[in-house]
Design an enzyme around this catalytic site. Structure first.
Site, PDB file in Angstrom:
ATOM      1  N   GLU A   1       0.389  -1.143  -0.173  1.00  0.00           N
ATOM      2  CA  GLU A   1      -0.101  -0.497   0.176  1.00  0.00           C
ATOM      3  C   GLU A   1       0.877   1.342   0.069  1.00  0.00           C
ATOM      4  O   GLU A   1       0.478   2.156  -0.403  1.00  0.00           O
ATOM      5  CB  GLU A   1      -0.364   0.133   1.628  1.00  0.00           C
ATOM      6  CG  GLU A   1      -1.919   1.303   0.965  1.00  0.00           C
ATOM      7  CD  GLU A   1      -3.381   0.504   2.047  1.00  0.00           C
ATOM      8  OE1 GLU A   1      -3.627   2.006   2.169  1.00  0.00           O
ATOM      9  OE2 GLU A   1      -3.295  -0.386   2.277  1.00  0.00           O
TER      10      GLU A   1
ATOM     11  N   ASP B   1      -2.792  -3.185   3.327  1.00  0.00           N
ATOM     12  CA  ASP B   1      -2.791  -3.413   4.162  1.00  0.00           C
ATOM     13  C   ASP B   1      -4.486  -4.304   4.457  1.00  0.00           C
ATOM     14  O   ASP B   1      -4.906  -4.561   3.881  1.00  0.00           O
ATOM     15  CB  ASP B   1      -3.757  -1.735   5.394  1.00  0.00           C
ATOM     16  CG  ASP B   1      -2.659  -0.511   5.371  1.00  0.00           C
ATOM     17  OD1 ASP B   1      -1.785  -0.943   5.378  1.00  0.00           O
ATOM     18  OD2 ASP B   1      -3.244   0.017   5.826  1.00  0.00           O
TER      19      ASP B   1
ATOM     20  N   TYR C   1      -0.061  -2.483  13.925  1.00  0.00           N
ATOM     21  CA  TYR C   1      -1.474  -2.351  13.066  1.00  0.00           C
ATOM     22  C   TYR C   1      -2.296  -1.528  13.595  1.00  0.00           C
ATOM     23  O   TYR C   1      -2.931  -1.841  14.624  1.00  0.00           O
ATOM     24  CB  TYR C   1      -2.222  -2.925  11.920  1.00  0.00           C
ATOM     25  CG  TYR C   1      -3.007  -2.707  11.407  1.00  0.00           C
ATOM     26  CD1 TYR C   1      -2.323  -2.106  10.476  1.00  0.00           C
ATOM     27  CD2 TYR C   1      -4.106  -2.717  11.404  1.00  0.00           C
ATOM     28  CE1 TYR C   1      -3.161  -1.742   9.462  1.00  0.00           C
ATOM     29  CE2 TYR C   1      -5.079  -2.129   9.895  1.00  0.00           C
ATOM     30  CZ  TYR C   1      -4.335  -1.545   9.050  1.00  0.00           C
ATOM     31  OH  TYR C   1      -4.797  -0.736   7.997  1.00  0.00           O
TER      32      TYR C   1
END
Length: 726
Positions: free
Chosen positions: A8, A104, A309
């Site tokens: 990403e 992601d 994350y």
């Protein structure tokens, strides 16, 4: 043959490339023996603007609404078109036989990659990398357990449905409002209910009538005793005469102890952080906005690789993470954490149900430290603060409960009951992880009690009538607004239990990933403003709430959408059914706006003329600045009048505003009126021994200038730029 890995962002791509030994530089990619790693820059592809479907839509005309394309088209975003072409070139290489999506791991990440593949027309086999941290270990394990791309088709369908539904409702309602009332008005299914919640709170504060209440405090036996109503158990009364007569009666009486009760109590550690809880705490403790906290977390995740994350809505970890806890403790056993982490890593780790639950882990587990070795000296002050919050919370769940013995004494005097409470700490438990820095606003006040026995009588040394006033509900701060967005059930008008349950399960208004941006957008579109730490809606927002369809103000709409999007992601609902409903809903709200009888009035018009087009300018409050903005969006001229700085007033120590006027910028304190020119400020700071270099000042002023030039309404900037309000 080789596999093409699509990440990403460039930073994540570099980490993956290093692990996969891809070091040969290509145009927008890194190549190795088995893999080629390329990257997006967030979204490279998006839904087309209305004028892409029909040239007539270039004109914002009420008669052309609603706009309902039969098939939504995708377009390449101009600003990042070069990177899209680089990715497309790699996709069509003859030696590439499969694509590995490494964006992601979530609904929006899936959309980023799939839209690129769809726009490029790439039909090669797809696999999915699904990881929660970007450490070397996590990447290696992820590539060892790649999942088939087909497993995520339904997640992609849900992401597309969300994007198309927001386009249909958001753009049509925004154009309808803007054309109908000849003003720049935007609305949406998340931002409008958020404004409505703030408006409701402000109305409650406005209508609130404070009432005086009374209590009685006694001093007897070296302890404080509070009066307690025999029936209700309350320690306050609204009847002054009653309390005065009780006070007079006990003045000449003895206090007899009627019970001494001792209870052992345990308080478990607060749960691990999800993003919203972390944003709340960072706002309370450090004053960070939700967006600032997310950006700092992103750096700790991507650049430093020390936290997992950030965009997670879970406060639990799975059983698969428990065996890695000791390794994570060893990684963060540095500096102030060395002693605690070292001690915890020496003990057996027990993953109890308070923080380990596979059923409560969604796409990602809670935010915790990674196995990456920590270098605190490489972090900024802000990064250290956020890292400290996460690490200490991680330590705390590995400790036992905080234990104390609570003693409650009850006594009687003149037929009235009085109580005294105290506690003795038996085991600090998880509070040791905070090394004396833990503070809890909700914690009750306790006193040190002396030993007393049932039946003992004490002389009353003093009886005091206490007076207080009921307080209105507190105005929203970013921390409390995040809480309300996460759990907006009490702002629902209907008592629909199913909708309330869905709102709870789906995380309320917006998602953990979007709430920060929604709050920022409401500031930038001048629908909200800050007064100190409090958030208030503007006159523009108040009028907007009068003009938008009732449905768009209710959290129930989001509950309904999220319920259906969850079903699409689970494969239980066809996206075409959902989008058909959205089209019908779009027709209804557009018709409602067209037929409405309301009016919109700019009550912030100034007598200052725009130097570009000559129209009168609007006075607006940005998040940290005061500005003049041309009322004609096509002109778009804006001037910054003043900006809140970090420079402190030497008299009252409040932050000063910098006014851009005349030959030299001037600091002015809004609290006490102190004024100081920038040159004098620099001289004073140098004398105080805090040197401000010319380079620092120039960097600061350039930053202010850059911020002042940012578009006011990022989401609809292009669309509004084409709008001609005559």
């Amino acid at each position: 043959m080789k596999a093409l890995v699509l990440a990403e962002k460039p930073s994540v791509a570099r980490d993956i490339a290093r692990v996969l030994k891809c070091s040969k530089k290509q145009n927008g990619a890194l190549e190795g023996e088995k893999y080629i790693v390329t990257w997006a820059l967030g979204h490279l592809v998006t839904l087309a603007d209305p004028e892409e479907y029909d040239k007539k839509y270039k004109e914002w005309n009420l008669e052309y609404l609603p706009m309902l394309p039969k098939k939504m088209d995708l377009v390449v975003i101009k600003q990042t078109a070069k990177q899209y072409q680089a990715v497309k070139t790699q996709l069509y290489r003859k030696d590439v036989n499969e694509i590995i999506i490494a964006t992601d791991a979530g609904r929006e990440g899936e959309l980023v990659a799939r839209w690129i593949l769809e726009k490029a027309g790439c039909k090669k086999p797809v696999k999915r990398l699904w990881i929660s941290s970007v450490t070397d270990k996590a990447i290696k394990e992820g590539f060892a357990h790649l999942r088939p791309g087909k497993d995520y088709e339904n997640l992609y369908a849900a992401a597309v449905s969300r994007a198309e539904a927001d386009w249909l409702v958001g753009i049509n309602a925004t154009r309808a409002l803007t054309c109908k009332y000849n003003a720049q008005l935007s609305c949406g299914r998340v931002q409008t209910p958020t404004l409505a919640m703030i408006a409701k709170r402000e109305e409650e504060i406005r209508k609130f009538q404070p009432e005086e209440f009374y209590g009685i405090t006694l001093k007897a036996g070296n302890m404080r005793w509070k009066w307690q109503d025999k029936k209700s158990g309350s320690t306050r009364s609204f009847h002054k005469e009653r309390m005065e007569s009780i006070k007079n009666a006990v003045n000449s009486a003895l206090l007899k102890v009627i019970s001494v009760e001792k209870k052992s109590k345990k308080i478990p550690a607060p749960g691990l952080y999800d993003l919203t809880e972390l944003q709340r705490d960072a706002n309370k403790k450090f004053g960070f906005s939700a967006k600032e906290t997310l950006n700092i977390m992103q750096r700790l995740y991507e650049n430093h690789k020390v936290l997992t994350y950030p965009r997670t809505d879970s406060r639990y970890i799975g059983t698969d993470i428990v065996p890695t806890i000791k390794e994570r403790l060893k990684a963060c056993a540095v500096g102030p954490y060395k002693k605690i982490a070292g001690m915890l890593s020496m003990k057996p780790v027990k993953g109890n149900a308070s923080f380990v639950d596979n059923k409560k882990v969604s796409d990602h587990h809670a935010i915790i430290p990674t196995e990456q070795f920590v270098q605190l000296d490489h972090m900024s002050n802000e990064e250290r603060k956020i890292y400290d919050l996460v690490v200490r919370r991680f330590f705390s769940v590995l400790y036992p409960s905080f234990e104390y013995e609570q003693t409650t004494m009850k006594a009687e005097a003149a037929g009235e009951v009085f109580t005294a409470q105290g506690k003795i700490v038996k085991n600090m438990g998880w509070k040791e992880a905070y090394e004396g820095t833990w503070s809890d606003e909700d914690e009750e006040e306790f006193q040190k009690l002396s030993e007393r026995k049932e039946g003992e009588t004490l002389k009353i040394e003093q009886a005091e009538l206490t007076v207080g006033k009921t307080k209105p509900p507190a105005a929203f701060t970013e921390a409390t607004l995040l809480s309300a967005m996460e759990n907006p059930v009490k702002y629902m008008e209907t008592q629909d239990k199913k909708a309330a349950k869905t709102l709870g399960e789906t995380g309320g208004l917006g998602t953990v990933a979007t709430r920060a941006d929604i709050i920022e957008k409401l500031f930038h579109t001048f629908l909200m403003e800050k007064k100190g730490n409090e958030i208030h809606i503007t006159s523009k927002a108040r009028q907007l709430l009068e003009l938008v369809p009732e449905d768009l103000k209710k959290p129930e709409l989001t509950a309904d959408w999220e319920m259906k999007l969850s079903k699409i992601a689970e494969g239980k609902l066809d996206k075409t059914v959902f989008l058909k409903e959205i089209s019908a809903y779009t027709k209804d709200i557009t018709a409602e706006i067209k037929g409405a009888k309301g009016t919109f009035r700019h009550d912030n018009l100034t007598n200052t003329k725009c130097p570009v087009c000559g129209k009168r300018m609007l006075a607006v409050n940005g998040k940290n600045s005061k500005m003049l903005v041309c009322q004609d969006r096509e002109c778009g001229h804006r001037e910054t009048i003043s900006r809140l700085t970090n420079a402190r007033c030497p008299n009252c120590h409040r932050k000063m505003e910098m006014y851009v006027k005349g030959k030299e910028d001037t600091f002015i304190c809004a609290t006490c009126g102190y004024k100081e020119k920038l040159s004098s400020f620099k001289q004073r700071r140098e004398k105080e021994g805090v040197g401000v270099s010319k380079k620092d000042v120039q960097r600061y002023l350039n930053k202010q200038k850059k911020e002042a030039q940012e578009p006011i309404n990022n989401a609809f900037a292009d669309a509004f730029a084409k709008l001609n309000l005559k």
